[in-house]
Design an enzyme around this catalytic site. Sequence first.
Site, mmCIF file in Angstrom:
data_model
loop_
_atom_site.group_PDB
_atom_site.id
_atom_site.type_symbol
_atom_site.label_atom_id
_atom_site.label_comp_id
_atom_site.label_asym_id
_atom_site.label_seq_id
_atom_site.Cartn_x
_atom_site.Cartn_y
_atom_site.Cartn_z
ATOM 1 N N SER A 96 0.641 -0.972 0.084
ATOM 2 C CA SER A 96 -0.152 0.236 -0.014
ATOM 3 C C SER A 96 0.756 1.294 -0.003
ATOM 4 C CB SER A 96 -0.848 -0.117 1.178
ATOM 5 O OG SER A 96 -1.808 1.004 1.309
ATOM 6 N N ASP A 238 -3.064 6.147 -3.002
ATOM 7 C CA ASP A 238 -2.022 5.490 -2.231
ATOM 8 C C ASP A 238 -1.304 4.721 -3.199
ATOM 9 O OD1 ASP A 238 -4.096 3.925 -1.957
ATOM 10 O OD2 ASP A 238 -3.383 2.986 -0.302
ATOM 11 N N ASP A 240 -1.487 1.253 -3.813
ATOM 12 C CA ASP A 240 -2.126 0.241 -4.361
ATOM 13 C C ASP A 240 -3.590 0.635 -4.920
ATOM 14 O OD1 ASP A 240 -3.129 0.507 -1.729
ATOM 15 O OD2 ASP A 240 -3.745 -1.862 -1.765
ATOM 16 N N ASP A 242 -6.377 1.991 -3.354
ATOM 17 C CA ASP A 242 -7.550 1.764 -2.687
ATOM 18 C C ASP A 242 -8.016 2.972 -2.079
ATOM 19 O OD1 ASP A 242 -5.655 1.611 -0.631
ATOM 20 O OD2 ASP A 242 -6.337 -0.397 -0.081
HETATM 21 MG MG MG Z 1 -3.746 0.987 0.215
#
Ligand code: MG
Length: 452
Positions: A96, A238, A240, A242
């Site tokens: 992340s 961020d 990744d 999400d």
């Molecule tokens: Mg994330």
Amino acid sequence: MPRLFGTNGIRGVVNGEDMNAELALKIGKAVGTWLGDKEVSIGSDTRLSNEMLKNAVSSGLMAASCDVVDLGEAPTPAIQYYTRENTDFGIAITASHNPPEFNGIKCIDSDGTELIRWKEEEIEEIYFDEGFELCEWKEVGSLSSDAPLQLYIDAIKGQIDTETIRDSDFEVIVDCANGASCYSTPYILREIGCDVTTLNAQPDGMFPGHESEPTEENLVDLITMVKETDADLGVAHDGDADRTIFIDEDGVFLHGDSILTLVAKKVVQERGGGTVVTPVSSSSSVEDVVEENGGELVYTEVGSPIVAREMIDRDAVFGGEENGGLIFAEHQYCRDAAMAVVSVLEMIAREERKLSDLIGDLPKYALDKRGVECPDEMKEELLKELKKRFKDEDYDDTDGLKIYYDEGWVLIRPSGTEPKYRVYSEARDEKTAEELGKKHQKEVKEALSNLL
Ligand code: MG
């Protein structure tokens, strides 16, 4: 038994004790043993160690007779969506927002949600006992590949009124932080008629643009660019993809709480009510707008898998966290950064107002954040001590201790990642929030020193 999975999967510095090829292989074998002969999709963000870890996990899965579908680099919510639609289980190789030397392994259940704790515990037991059940030579799993992105993009487009957005001719600046959103947000926005300018949109695990946590300090280029152009909106994700952070048309960095409140209001208004789920750490502004519009707010412990699970159990319409992670029940039960962007654009388009005006309508609160150092082994005892200390106050112990006062609330909770306690105080104005913060920081220090 030691614990392997943290609040967001397994994380560690690559080739260190907590994250390496041997560990990844064993995780693959443990998950494969737990699953039996199933199909597993696996994808990653843009980190340099992804191929090493993905191949090790895949190898373990195939050794336990699972068939593996390699999704390449993709946002975590795209991997979750693909898993829900096509396979029995999913794995995202991602850390992340952590620095580039970190990586992680996150498990996704067949419904696309992050794996629930008791299932993680069963996998941990196989891992630590090395109770792997490998298959016969002729049952070894297969490896294929697939592209999850268009499926994901089409699913998001199906959730919103694309024509109204198209008619608005939005100019949007997107900062992809060299992460997985390089593959999603710019493409989705162009497909719905936005004029998109990108920053840091080359996938690069060195994160040359800036660190992948979308903080105000990391987003100075985006903020400057929004200020100096006629852009309607700036967005940042961020690593990744999400979570989303928004910059309004004047270049003002918006804290996650305000967008969480704004979207909660939108969803509850559209549905004429409904349940919204958020952790106890979120601003009271969320509760205010949800209740004003005929909805019900439910508080949970901190952690997006917990919020998602509570949403499913309560058939909630929306949920989210103050860090920019928003969960749209009708789309999928996980945080989805691109979905957050199009949802906000849809709202600006329908209301024909600027983002800063929409934010201006929301209830105003000030938040004070501070911490107290506390050794991990003292955390539990300190919480008991604090409960005694505040026993006469109106408090809630869903996660840590949230104490309600006439002028606001104070949340005192142990950090899940650091040897400290966090003290969050919210009130109508900054001065009161700061006073509450200082007073309770002192109380926590005193309570701790009494125990030492
Ligand atoms: Mg994330």
